[in-house]
Design a protein around this motif. Sequence first.
Motif, mmCIF file in Angstrom:
data_model
loop_
_atom_site.group_PDB
_atom_site.id
_atom_site.type_symbol
_atom_site.label_atom_id
_atom_site.label_comp_id
_atom_site.label_asym_id
_atom_site.label_seq_id
_atom_site.Cartn_x
_atom_site.Cartn_y
_atom_site.Cartn_z
ATOM 1 N N ASN A 136 0.828 -1.207 0.000
ATOM 2 C CA ASN A 136 0.000 0.000 0.000
ATOM 3 C C ASN A 136 0.864 1.259 0.000
ATOM 4 O O ASN A 136 0.553 2.246 -0.670
ATOM 5 N N SER A 137 1.954 1.223 0.755
ATOM 6 C CA SER A 137 2.853 2.385 0.789
ATOM 7 C C SER A 137 3.523 2.592 -0.567
ATOM 8 O O SER A 137 3.789 3.729 -0.975
ATOM 9 N N VAL A 138 3.791 1.507 -1.284
ATOM 10 C CA VAL A 138 4.370 1.619 -2.623
ATOM 11 C C VAL A 138 3.352 2.249 -3.579
ATOM 12 O O VAL A 138 3.692 3.120 -4.388
ATOM 13 N N ALA A 139 2.098 1.816 -3.482
ATOM 14 C CA ALA A 139 1.048 2.393 -4.326
ATOM 15 C C ALA A 139 0.883 3.883 -4.033
ATOM 16 O O ALA A 139 0.588 4.675 -4.949
ATOM 17 N N TYR A 140 1.066 4.271 -2.788
ATOM 18 C CA TYR A 140 0.975 5.692 -2.439
ATOM 19 C C TYR A 140 2.153 6.469 -3.023
ATOM 20 O O TYR A 140 1.977 7.601 -3.519
ATOM 21 N N THR A 141 3.335 5.879 -3.006
ATOM 22 C CA THR A 141 4.495 6.514 -3.641
ATOM 23 C C THR A 141 4.255 6.688 -5.139
ATOM 24 O O THR A 141 4.647 7.698 -5.729
#
Length: 577
Positions: free
Chosen positions: A433-438
């Motif tokens: 999820n943090s990668v998708a936010y990046t």
Amino acid sequence: MNSSLLHSLFRVFGLTLFALVLLSPVLVQWPEQDFVPYLQWKLIAAVWCYLLVLSLFRSLWPALVLLLPAAVLVPQEVFYLLTYQKNTDAHVIAIVAETDLSEALGYLTGVGVFLALAVLAILLLWWYLVRSAWQRHWRWEAGVRPVVWLIGSGVLASLGWNEWQYQQINKAKQRSNPEENVFMQRPLPYSYEKFHATYPLNMLLALNEFAKQKQAVADVADSTALFKFSAKQTEVPQARQIYVLVIGETLRPDRLQLNGYNRATTPRLAGIKNVISFTDMVSPWAWTRMSVPVIISRKSPVDQRYFPTESSLVAAFKEAGFSTAWLSTQSPLGVHDSSIALHASEADQLQYLNPVGYKQEGFYDEILLPAVELVLKQNHARQLIVLHTLGSHFSYADRYPEAFDLFTPSGKGQAISMHNKKSKVLLNNAYDNSVAYTDFILFTLIKQLEQTQSISTLFYVSDHGENIFDGQCDKSGHGHNTERDYRVASLLWTSDEYNQLYPQKKALAEQRRQQPLMTSSIFHSLLDLADIQYPDQRLSRSWVNSEWRVSPRLLQQGLDFDKAKRVGVCQELKAPE
């Protein structure tokens, strides 16, 4: 009821209310358990601190005047505690001191009016008490103050003894590496360890720690102040130029959809043209404080020194006529950040936008987007913008808003240990999820640059990788000397205007997307990307230059990344036999 009794009641009520106001930052930390440490190191310590100030004078009004700063800052401290679950520390002091005030106070948005009303109410109460104490001669009863001083002397003696013991234990650490003492091995005083969450003592300790760290940074900065690259653009394009460097955090290349990952972690970037993903980029360090200086300067991958000996690419761009800005959601000072802050301070504009750094949920990286927009609106002909993000720093679920809680269960909103293998699914979902936010952050930045119709590039690189209980591996986090510690995500976007002006550089970048690259070449490559020259330029280190050559990828301990043996299920790196 006679007036004397009425005044006595008002005095008791007013002083009690004022005491509750002063103690409220401690009272809101009332524990569900561990009551004895709370009572000893927070509540009783705060009460004794106030009594000590009040006992300095026989009359109460001078002491009430001295307590005004603590009283006025109470609403901010309570808000900070309730919002971010931490007390004011050197990080907060640094944000206020080093960042534009309107940006530094941005975390008060929406509650500023309430805080102002609270401060006004406290000031009215304080004024009533001071005026009454002056006019009605409020005094200590005879013999009470010596008792306070006697108790205080005992407390101070106890603290002094504990401080001596504490420092004796840490002397060996201090001697082992003198260069790193100030930030890494210099222990904070015993008083800081015990009272960092005790208002108002925490404010005094934070100011002291901030002053010490700032002085240490300034001392090191003086040693590099005269360093010059003699950098310049020999042929300056007529069109506007904007170069953006985004320093990511803890992002692995194998978790990018762009690189073949089976989850939609980069759907936005996948739909943008001119995006190049470098699939074989390696960082020589698995710690931010050492990996970022290697990215932005000519520091050798095997250089063990904490502080730099020369300036960074920020200074080089400035020499070449660029306006420079450094925007960060990481911390301005501290063990993990001071070596980076030295280079950040080279920028013309410097803003730290996250009130809590990486330790709590705080602000998300998107707070950088309006800040970038403001910098772009300055409309300088040549600009360098460096963004230092929190990216995928643990706790992963703290790095993105609810709208990006795409892969579940993620444990968002829960306290999850990164060392508990039972949380493997939660950790991996939150990480993705943090990668998708990046992906969203980088996509938005590119769209901002496209609107400028300028000669522009955006280069993204993570500082180091991460282990997340991969396969049968029992390791999580970084610093384990595994292959996943060192592999990092890296992307380059170039505008159409850039590609028209420098078609060869764009073509070479495309050719080298799968070549063995290293973050220690980024300094050389970004300056070359902007067509900036300097006398001892090393074009063989720039992967956008025809002179680039593959070189050994040495890690922090001198181990060759490509020749090292991969041992066990965690792929720990060992020297070849």
